[in-house]
Write a protein that holds these residues in place. Structure first.
Motif: not given
Length: 153
Positions: A107-108, A111-112, A104-105, A58
């Motif tokens: 990462w979100e 990323k934000k 994933n959690i 990512k």
């Protein structure tokens, strides 16, 4: 004790990846991920290659790669086997990278923050040795994790 070390390594490496993030390197490396299939078929590398394949690249910089996994368990397995992962990543991409993963959690959230420029990411010099991590235990756990799902032909 290992968990604390891995969490510290994770924090530093995510910070460093994003501090020097380069979209062009990310695109280039993503296009080379098909090379991973050759290693999945190789008995010597299959377990680590399968683990890498379960994640998604990512973020990338000139020095770091950040993989994201659907589950926390796979992300932890990846981070517990950084030495082996880095050796295979070097074979796949032809360059030595320092790697790390998250789920994933997380990462979100990362990323934000990154995309909205809510905070600055600063490069930090690593002051640890991956050889200090207890690699023997995690390697045997990795074998246990994958032995029932990998089939050899």
């Amino acid at each position: 004790e290992n968990k604390i070390k891995i969490e510290e390594i994770q924090k530093i490496r995510i910070e460093n990846t994003l501090a020097r993030f380069q979209k062009n390197i990310l695109k280039e490396l993503k296009s080379k991920t098909q090379n991973l299939d050759d290693f999945i078929a190789d008995e010597k590398y299959s377990k680590i290659a399968s683990l890498i394949a379960d994640g998604e690249l990512k973020a990338a910089s000139d020095e770091y790669l950040l993989y994201v996994f659907d589950s926390n368990g796979l992300s932890n397995k990846f981070n517990e086997n950084l030495i082996e992962v880095e050796m295979l990543v070097e074979k796949i991409f032809g360059k030595k990278y320092r790697v790390i993963s998250t789920n994933n959690i997380s990462w979100e959230i990362i990323k934000k923050e990154f995309n909205s420029k809510e905070r600055d990411y600063l490069y930090v010099v690593e002051d640890f040795d991956l050889n200090d991590l207890n690699q023997k235990n995690s390697q045997s756990e990795l074998v246990d994790c994958f032995e029932n799902i990998i089939e050899y032909e």
